[in-house]
Design an enzyme around this catalytic site. Sequence first.
Site, PDB file in Angstrom:
ATOM      1  N   ASP A 168      25.402  15.181  26.841  1.00 46.66           N
ATOM      2  CA  ASP A 168      25.901  13.872  26.432  1.00 46.66           C
ATOM      3  C   ASP A 168      26.379  13.149  27.684  1.00 46.66           C
ATOM      4  O   ASP A 168      27.377  13.544  28.287  1.00 46.66           O
ATOM      5  CB  ASP A 168      27.036  14.012  25.414  1.00 46.66           C
ATOM      6  CG  ASP A 168      27.404  12.695  24.735  1.00 46.66           C
ATOM      7  OD1 ASP A 168      27.185  11.629  25.349  1.00 46.66           O
ATOM      8  OD2 ASP A 168      27.904  12.725  23.601  1.00 46.66           O
ATOM      9  N   ARG A 204      27.329   9.970  27.904  1.00 46.24           N
ATOM     10  CA  ARG A 204      28.031   8.727  27.605  1.00 46.24           C
ATOM     11  C   ARG A 204      29.427   8.674  28.221  1.00 46.24           C
ATOM     12  O   ARG A 204      30.152   9.656  28.209  1.00 46.24           O
ATOM     13  CB  ARG A 204      28.122   8.527  26.094  1.00 46.24           C
ATOM     14  CG  ARG A 204      26.795   8.203  25.451  1.00 46.24           C
ATOM     15  CD  ARG A 204      26.883   8.136  23.942  1.00 46.24           C
ATOM     16  NE  ARG A 204      27.175   9.440  23.360  1.00 46.24           N
ATOM     17  CZ  ARG A 204      27.255   9.652  22.050  1.00 46.24           C
ATOM     18  NH1 ARG A 204      27.080   8.647  21.201  1.00 46.24           N
ATOM     19  NH2 ARG A 204      27.509  10.859  21.587  1.00 46.24           N
TER      20      ARG A 204
END
Length: 213
Positions: A134, A136
């Site tokens: 991930d 982000r």
Amino acid sequence: MPDTPDVIATPRSRVRVPLRFHDGYEADAELVTFHGLADGREHVAVVLGKPGPVPLVRLHSECLTGDVFGSARCDCGPQLREAVERIAERGGVLLYLRQEGRGIGLYNKLDAYALQDEGLDTYEANAALGLPEDARDYTAAAQMLRALGIGELDLLSNNPDKAGQLRSLGVGVRDRVPTGVFTTAHNVRYLRAKVLQTQHTLPLAALTELSAG
């Protein structure tokens, strides 16, 4: 976790946009763009209803396949639809963040889909491509919230990392409100991986049973 951003973002423009979804649901929204976002991307805030002192907020990462084409391999489209209605009813903001594929981009996401077809889960597929599970970063989201005058919120999300990052960036998250569970024959393994790998608040027992079936 990211540090509190030094650069202050400011609203760039505001425009009223009536929203209409495939099932006939409609909502009036104000779309806000920004100057000074840390990552330089064109993120948009969707203001719905009449936000109160502690509005309901969702950080929704862009998903072309799910949001636009209705892909059944994820739950992004149904989550977006649900979030707009729930936020409009209570008053709050949906931040539409240009972070396709949990930050790895559209082409890499489709490459990861091909590996998932060979048996890897969504996180294993990213790793096999040499990419983070991930990628982000919600620094820009925190900037957007501050620019809108939001210092405390209830977060509409099953993902504990979103709440953790916002808190580390100085945004008060009073409560994390779960979204619905949107299963299809094609996304059960994806949802189960979210629980096992990143502790999303989803019913693991039910997802395990559906996956086995």
